[in-house]
Design a protein around this motif. Structure first.
Motif, PDB file in Angstrom:
ATOM      1  N   GLY A  57      96.485  66.739  56.841  1.00 37.93           N
ATOM      2  CA  GLY A  57      97.223  65.620  56.263  1.00 37.93           C
ATOM      3  C   GLY A  57      98.651  65.512  56.759  1.00 37.93           C
ATOM      4  O   GLY A  57      99.158  64.409  56.975  1.00 37.93           O
ATOM      5  N   THR A  58      99.295  66.651  56.969  1.00 39.74           N
ATOM      6  CA  THR A  58     100.673  66.599  57.473  1.00 39.74           C
ATOM      7  C   THR A  58     100.726  66.019  58.885  1.00 39.74           C
ATOM      8  O   THR A  58     101.647  65.285  59.231  1.00 39.74           O
ATOM      9  N   ILE A  59      99.721  66.341  59.698  1.00 39.15           N
ATOM     10  CA  ILE A  59      99.654  65.760  61.045  1.00 39.15           C
ATOM     11  C   ILE A  59      99.447  64.257  60.952  1.00 39.15           C
ATOM     12  O   ILE A  59     100.076  63.474  61.676  1.00 39.15           O
ATOM     13  N   GLY A  60      98.549  63.834  60.044  1.00 43.57           N
ATOM     14  CA  GLY A  60      98.307  62.405  59.864  1.00 43.57           C
ATOM     15  C   GLY A  60      99.552  61.662  59.418  1.00 43.57           C
ATOM     16  O   GLY A  60      99.866  60.576  59.933  1.00 43.57           O
ATOM     17  N   ASP A  61     100.305  62.231  58.471  1.00 44.89           N
ATOM     18  CA  ASP A  61     101.549  61.601  58.017  1.00 44.89           C
ATOM     19  C   ASP A  61     102.547  61.478  59.162  1.00 44.89           C
ATOM     20  O   ASP A  61     103.214  60.447  59.327  1.00 44.89           O
ATOM     21  N   ALA A  62     102.660  62.540  59.961  1.00 45.62           N
ATOM     22  CA  ALA A  62     103.591  62.516  61.082  1.00 45.62           C
ATOM     23  C   ALA A  62     103.191  61.454  62.109  1.00 45.62           C
ATOM     24  O   ALA A  62     104.050  60.748  62.660  1.00 45.62           O
ATOM     25  N   LEU A  63     101.891  61.308  62.363  1.00 41.53           N
ATOM     26  CA  LEU A  63     101.424  60.296  63.310  1.00 41.53           C
ATOM     27  C   LEU A  63     101.738  58.885  62.810  1.00 41.53           C
ATOM     28  O   LEU A  63     102.143  58.010  63.588  1.00 41.53           O
ATOM     29  N   PHE A  64     101.544  58.653  61.520  1.00 44.12           N
ATOM     30  CA  PHE A  64     101.864  57.340  60.967  1.00 44.12           C
ATOM     31  C   PHE A  64     103.358  57.041  61.102  1.00 44.12           C
ATOM     32  O   PHE A  64     103.751  55.918  61.434  1.00 44.12           O
ATOM     33  N   MET A  65     104.196  58.029  60.838  1.00 45.19           N
ATOM     34  CA  MET A  65     105.637  57.834  60.982  1.00 45.19           C
ATOM     35  C   MET A  65     106.004  57.529  62.437  1.00 45.19           C
ATOM     36  O   MET A  65     106.829  56.662  62.719  1.00 45.19           O
ATOM     37  N   PHE A  66     105.374  58.251  63.351  1.00 43.66           N
ATOM     38  CA  PHE A  66     105.631  58.018  64.772  1.00 43.66           C
ATOM     39  C   PHE A  66     105.265  56.582  65.154  1.00 43.66           C
ATOM     40  O   PHE A  66     106.050  55.884  65.817  1.00 43.66           O
ATOM     41  N   CYS A  67     104.075  56.145  64.763  1.00 44.77           N
ATOM     42  CA  CYS A  67     103.618  54.793  65.101  1.00 44.77           C
ATOM     43  C   CYS A  67     104.535  53.731  64.515  1.00 44.77           C
ATOM     44  O   CYS A  67     104.833  52.716  65.154  1.00 44.77           O
ATOM     45  N   SER A  68     105.001  53.964  63.295  1.00 43.99           N
ATOM     46  CA  SER A  68     105.877  53.000  62.639  1.00 43.99           C
ATOM     47  C   SER A  68     107.203  52.875  63.388  1.00 43.99           C
ATOM     48  O   SER A  68     107.682  51.771  63.645  1.00 43.99           O
ATOM     49  N   GLY A  69     107.798  54.019  63.752  1.00 39.10           N
ATOM     50  CA  GLY A  69     109.044  53.974  64.507  1.00 39.10           C
ATOM     51  C   GLY A  69     108.880  53.323  65.857  1.00 39.10           C
ATOM     52  O   GLY A  69     109.742  52.558  66.318  1.00 39.10           O
ATOM     53  N   PHE A 180     113.122  64.043  53.432  1.00 37.56           N
ATOM     54  CA  PHE A 180     113.847  64.311  54.670  1.00 37.56           C
ATOM     55  C   PHE A 180     112.926  64.759  55.803  1.00 37.56           C
ATOM     56  O   PHE A 180     113.309  64.696  56.968  1.00 37.56           O
ATOM     57  N   TYR A 181     111.738  65.229  55.482  1.00 36.96           N
ATOM     58  CA  TYR A 181     110.937  65.916  56.495  1.00 36.96           C
ATOM     59  C   TYR A 181     110.368  65.004  57.573  1.00 36.96           C
ATOM     60  O   TYR A 181     110.142  65.438  58.697  1.00 36.96           O
ATOM     61  N   TRP A 182     110.122  63.757  57.256  1.00 40.60           N
ATOM     62  CA  TRP A 182     109.329  62.925  58.157  1.00 40.60           C
ATOM     63  C   TRP A 182     110.166  62.027  59.054  1.00 40.60           C
ATOM     64  O   TRP A 182     109.650  61.430  59.993  1.00 40.60           O
ATOM     65  N   PHE A 183     111.454  61.925  58.768  1.00 35.98           N
ATOM     66  CA  PHE A 183     112.290  61.007  59.550  1.00 35.98           C
ATOM     67  C   PHE A 183     112.348  61.363  61.031  1.00 35.98           C
ATOM     68  O   PHE A 183     112.345  60.469  61.879  1.00 35.98           O
ATOM     69  N   PRO A 184     112.411  62.645  61.423  1.00 38.71           N
ATOM     70  CA  PRO A 184     112.414  62.957  62.861  1.00 38.71           C
ATOM     71  C   PRO A 184     111.194  62.399  63.601  1.00 38.71           C
ATOM     72  O   PRO A 184     111.303  61.993  64.761  1.00 38.71           O
ATOM     73  N   PHE A 185     110.032  62.361  62.955  1.00 34.64           N
ATOM     74  CA  PHE A 185     108.840  61.834  63.618  1.00 34.64           C
ATOM     75  C   PHE A 185     108.957  60.324  63.838  1.00 34.64           C
ATOM     76  O   PHE A 185     108.529  59.802  64.863  1.00 34.64           O
ATOM     77  N   MET A 186     109.556  59.628  62.873  1.00 34.20           N
ATOM     78  CA  MET A 186     109.785  58.201  63.064  1.00 34.20           C
ATOM     79  C   MET A 186     110.806  57.973  64.173  1.00 34.20           C
ATOM     80  O   MET A 186     110.669  57.046  64.975  1.00 34.20           O
ATOM     81  N   LEU A 187     111.814  58.837  64.246  1.00 31.19           N
ATOM     82  CA  LEU A 187     112.808  58.718  65.320  1.00 31.19           C
ATOM     83  C   LEU A 187     112.183  58.982  66.686  1.00 31.19           C
ATOM     84  O   LEU A 187     112.574  58.355  67.682  1.00 31.19           O
ATOM     85  N   MET A 188     111.233  59.900  66.759  1.00 30.41           N
ATOM     86  CA  MET A 188     110.545  60.151  68.028  1.00 30.41           C
ATOM     87  C   MET A 188     109.820  58.895  68.507  1.00 30.41           C
ATOM     88  O   MET A 188     109.895  58.522  69.683  1.00 30.41           O
ATOM     89  N   GLY A 189     109.114  58.238  67.580  1.00 28.96           N
ATOM     90  CA  GLY A 189     108.448  56.995  67.938  1.00 28.96           C
ATOM     91  C   GLY A 189     109.432  55.915  68.344  1.00 28.96           C
ATOM     92  O   GLY A 189     109.202  55.178  69.310  1.00 28.96           O
ATOM     93  N   ALA A 190     110.536  55.830  67.607  1.00 30.11           N
ATOM     94  CA  ALA A 190     111.559  54.837  67.923  1.00 30.11           C
ATOM     95  C   ALA A 190     112.166  55.080  69.300  1.00 30.11           C
ATOM     96  O   ALA A 190     112.435  54.135  70.056  1.00 30.11           O
ATOM     97  N   TYR A 191     112.370  56.333  69.642  1.00 33.05           N
ATOM     98  CA  TYR A 191     112.959  56.664  70.942  1.00 33.05           C
ATOM     99  C   TYR A 191     112.058  56.197  72.080  1.00 33.05           C
ATOM    100  O   TYR A 191     112.507  55.583  73.039  1.00 33.05           O
ATOM    101  N   ILE A 192     110.742  56.452  71.943  1.00 35.12           N
ATOM    102  CA  ILE A 192     109.810  56.026  72.992  1.00 35.12           C
ATOM    103  C   ILE A 192     109.709  54.504  73.017  1.00 35.12           C
ATOM    104  O   ILE A 192     109.669  53.878  74.080  1.00 35.12           O
ATOM    105  N   GLY A 193     109.674  53.877  71.823  1.00 35.35           N
ATOM    106  CA  GLY A 193     109.630  52.418  71.781  1.00 35.35           C
ATOM    107  C   GLY A 193     110.869  51.784  72.385  1.00 35.35           C
ATOM    108  O   GLY A 193     110.789  50.731  73.029  1.00 35.35           O
ATOM    109  N   SER A 194     112.029  52.421  72.213  1.00 31.68           N
ATOM    110  CA  SER A 194     113.280  51.848  72.729  1.00 31.68           C
ATOM    111  C   SER A 194     113.355  51.890  74.243  1.00 31.68           C
ATOM    112  O   SER A 194     114.086  51.106  74.856  1.00 31.68           O
ATOM    113  N   LYS A 195     112.609  52.799  74.884  1.00 33.06           N
ATOM    114  CA  LYS A 195     112.647  52.899  76.344  1.00 33.06           C
ATOM    115  C   LYS A 195     111.904  51.742  76.997  1.00 33.06           C
ATOM    116  O   LYS A 195     112.195  51.367  78.128  1.00 33.06           O
TER     117      LYS A 195
END
Length: 224
Positions: A57-69, A180-195
């Protein structure tokens, strides 16, 4: 047609990756996240000796945050009120529809505060809070996005180390700091999306790395 194009059309082939305006690679990633989250919430269906397989479940949550960012940084950005209103219109109609369905079909007695504000339903308010943070990162801190990511990673690590009783620690427990735990995963997605570049992917390499990272995650959980 090459083998990888025929059987893996959504990996690394931009002219095959779009269908009706949706990125099939991203849809596949969200599908995997959904399966992992459903699996962890289905622990009661496992025989007692196999309950350890109700995980991921933690992996799934992180993936959703990544996709959203990732998707947020591909879209346009305008005034905050208009931008955030679009996020609300995208998220909450489904939440309210499910709440009504649950009330009549499963006798779930959530009140409006629990639906909107969290309590045990933490994911929606968490992601809505992250939308606010991500807007200001994109609007004002793009030059420092790497440092924002570093700080976002350091904060939960420090909090974890300073936790009073690490032996009884549970990241999903009802405490405010879990947001606080999941924001870095959203930032990772945002970083790739911003490129905004086409990533040249190698299917078998990515598949192997996915298995390695998943094994490493489960190994660390086991050791902990």
């Amino acid at each position: 047609m090459p083998f990888k194009q025929a059987f893996f059309p959504c990996f690394g082939y931009p002219h095959h990756s779009q269908a009706k305006g949706k990125d099939l690679s991203l849809e596949l990633l969200k599908f995997v996240a959904m399966i992992l989250i459903i699996n962890v919430h289905s622990y009661m269906m496992y025989p007692p000796k196999y309950e350890m397989f109700a995980t991921g479940g933690t992996i799934g949550d992180a993936l959703f945050m990544f996709c959203s960012g990732y998707t947020l940084f591909l879209g346009r950005i305008d005034r905050f009120d208009n931008w955030y209103k679009r996020r609300i219109n995208r998220i909450y109609p489904s939440v309210f529809a499910w709440a009504i369905f649950s009330f009549y079909c499963f006798a779930d007695d959530m009140n409006i505060g629990q639906i909107v504000g969290g309590a045990s339903r933490w994911f929606i308010p968490c992601i809505m809070m992250y939308y606010v943070l991500l807007y200001f990162v994109r609007k004002y801190l793009m030059r420092f996005k790497w440092w924002v990511f570093v700080v976002a990673c350091i904060i939960p690590i420090v909090r974890f180390v300073m936790y009073e009783d690490i032996g009884s620690y549970h990241m999903y427990r009802n405490h405010t700091f879990r947001f606080f735990y999941w924001f870095p995963f959203m930032l990772m997605g945002a970083y790739i999306g911003s490129k905004n570049v086409i990533l040249k992917q190698k299917v078998w390499r990515d598949a192997i790395m996915t298995l390695v990272c998943t094994g490493l995650h489960l190994g660390l959980v086991g050791v902990y």
